[in-house]
Structures are given as C-alpha cells and as structure tokens.
Design a protein around this motif. Structure first.
Motif, PDB file in Angstrom:
ATOM      1  N   LYS A 111      78.579 -45.361  -1.011  1.00 14.15           N
ATOM      2  CA  LYS A 111      79.664 -44.373  -0.935  1.00 14.15           C
ATOM      3  C   LYS A 111      80.956 -44.976  -0.385  1.00 14.15           C
ATOM      4  O   LYS A 111      82.026 -44.425  -0.589  1.00 14.15           O
ATOM      5  N   ASN A 112      80.854 -46.107   0.306  1.00 18.32           N
ATOM      6  CA  ASN A 112      82.065 -46.791   0.763  1.00 18.32           C
ATOM      7  C   ASN A 112      82.931 -47.245  -0.406  1.00 18.32           C
ATOM      8  O   ASN A 112      84.131 -47.432  -0.244  1.00 18.32           O
ATOM      9  N   TRP A 137      90.908 -48.673  -3.579  1.00 24.35           N
ATOM     10  CA  TRP A 137      91.338 -49.892  -2.889  1.00 24.35           C
ATOM     11  C   TRP A 137      90.147 -50.696  -2.383  1.00 24.35           C
ATOM     12  O   TRP A 137      90.173 -51.931  -2.416  1.00 24.35           O
ATOM     13  N   ILE A 138      89.103 -50.018  -1.941  1.00 20.36           N
ATOM     14  CA  ILE A 138      87.897 -50.733  -1.526  1.00 20.36           C
ATOM     15  C   ILE A 138      87.260 -51.427  -2.729  1.00 20.36           C
ATOM     16  O   ILE A 138      86.828 -52.578  -2.648  1.00 20.36           O
ATOM     17  N   ARG A 139      87.217 -50.728  -3.848  1.00 22.89           N
ATOM     18  CA  ARG A 139      86.670 -51.338  -5.059  1.00 22.89           C
ATOM     19  C   ARG A 139      87.534 -52.514  -5.511  1.00 22.89           C
ATOM     20  O   ARG A 139      87.009 -53.537  -5.945  1.00 22.89           O
ATOM     21  N   TYR A 145      91.324 -51.289 -11.104  1.00 23.78           N
ATOM     22  CA  TYR A 145      91.205 -50.400  -9.944  1.00 23.78           C
ATOM     23  C   TYR A 145      92.476 -50.434  -9.101  1.00 23.78           C
ATOM     24  O   TYR A 145      92.877 -49.410  -8.539  1.00 23.78           O
ATOM     25  N   ALA A 146      93.138 -51.579  -9.012  1.00 22.95           N
ATOM     26  CA  ALA A 146      94.399 -51.660  -8.268  1.00 22.95           C
ATOM     27  C   ALA A 146      95.482 -50.827  -8.949  1.00 22.95           C
ATOM     28  O   ALA A 146      96.253 -50.129  -8.278  1.00 22.95           O
ATOM     29  N   ILE A 147      95.546 -50.887 -10.266  1.00 25.69           N
ATOM     30  CA  ILE A 147      96.515 -50.072 -11.004  1.00 25.69           C
ATOM     31  C   ILE A 147      96.219 -48.591 -10.802  1.00 25.69           C
ATOM     32  O   ILE A 147      97.133 -47.790 -10.572  1.00 25.69           O
ATOM     33  N   GLN A 160      93.080 -40.091  -9.816  1.00 26.23           N
ATOM     34  CA  GLN A 160      91.812 -39.652  -9.265  1.00 26.23           C
ATOM     35  C   GLN A 160      90.707 -40.560  -9.786  1.00 26.23           C
ATOM     36  O   GLN A 160      90.740 -40.995 -10.937  1.00 26.23           O
ATOM     37  N   HIS A 161      89.716 -40.812  -8.924  1.00 26.00           N
ATOM     38  CA  HIS A 161      88.574 -41.597  -9.377  1.00 26.00           C
ATOM     39  C   HIS A 161      87.790 -40.771 -10.377  1.00 26.00           C
ATOM     40  O   HIS A 161      87.484 -39.608 -10.143  1.00 26.00           O
TER      41      HIS A 161
END
Length: 140
Positions: free
Chosen positions: A75-76, A81-83, A119-121, A128-129
């Motif tokens: 879940k982290n 940004w974490i991804r 993911y950065a873009i 939204q994810h």
C-alpha cells in the motif's frame, strides 16, 4: 472500459501500469536466461517481479493470501511519487548490473525507466491513480 479507451484516456498512470506489466515477463525471463552467469541478478529480478505483480495487479492483493505486513508494504506504493522513485531505483540497479555483466539486463531496465517516467508525469499532472480494468482496477 477496453484497452483502446484506456489508451485514449491520456492518463499516464494507466500507461505506467501497462509498462510495468510489460516489465514483469521481461524480468522473469531475463532472470531465467541470466541464472548461470548472474545468479545475484536472477534472484533480484525474481524478487522484483514478485513485488511488482502485487503493486501493479490490484486483484492479486484481494485474491492471494498475504500477511497484513506485506499488504501495508504494498500500500506504500499507491502514491505516484513513491512508485516513480521505486521504478527509477529499480531501473538504475538493472543498468548497474548491465554495466558489469551483459546488456541483456538493459531490456527490463528500459521498461522500468519508462514506467517511472510515466508515473512522474502522472504525478506532475496531478492525475488520479487509476488501475486498468483488465487487472482488477477501476480504470479511469
């Protein structure tokens, strides 16, 4: 929603998920091919592949019996940004392996790098994810 509609959505989170899914078989098969020469790389690639299965396919968390500790670890990775950081670190490690061994390791590294960029873009555009409906997500 089908693949074409997801592709037309311009949601970079979906693009990143598809690239991440492309990385899975590349990591797995590269790990098999490199097992004799690069045992450490093979173990790293398979562990990374295992983690990414649960990160990129939401249905696996719901279906597979996992511990609460593992679920909280996965879940982290719900944040773009974490991804991004995770995928870029993984890609960098693969490029380092490629520098010392063979260029075979570059192939999954490129897909991981592209996934991190997408993911950065998505994070930069504050999208939204979204997870693809094919993987058990809610799509766009």
């Amino acid at each position: 929603m089908g693949f074409i509609e997801e592709f037309k959505s311009k949601n970079f989170s979906i693009y990143a998920q598809w690239l991440g899914l492309l990385s899975l078989p590349l990591l797995f098969f590269t790990g098999i091919f490199a097992f004799v020469k690069g045992f450490i790389f093979s173990i790293f690639a398979w562990i990374l592949c295992f983690i990414l299965i649960f990160v990129e396919i939401p249905l696996c968390i719901k279906v597979c019996p996992t511990s609460d500790r593992f679920d909280s670890f996965i879940k982290n990775f719900e944040n773009h940004w974490i991804r991004t950081v995770g995928y870029l670190v993984f890609a960098t490690l693969l490029f380092v392996f490629a520098h010392f061994a063979t260029t075979l390791y570059v192939i999954p590294g490129i897909t991981l790098l592209l996934t991190g960029i997408c993911y950065a873009i998505a994070g930069g555009l504050r999208q939204q994810h979204a997870a693809s409906s094919f993987t058990g997500g809610d799509s766009v």
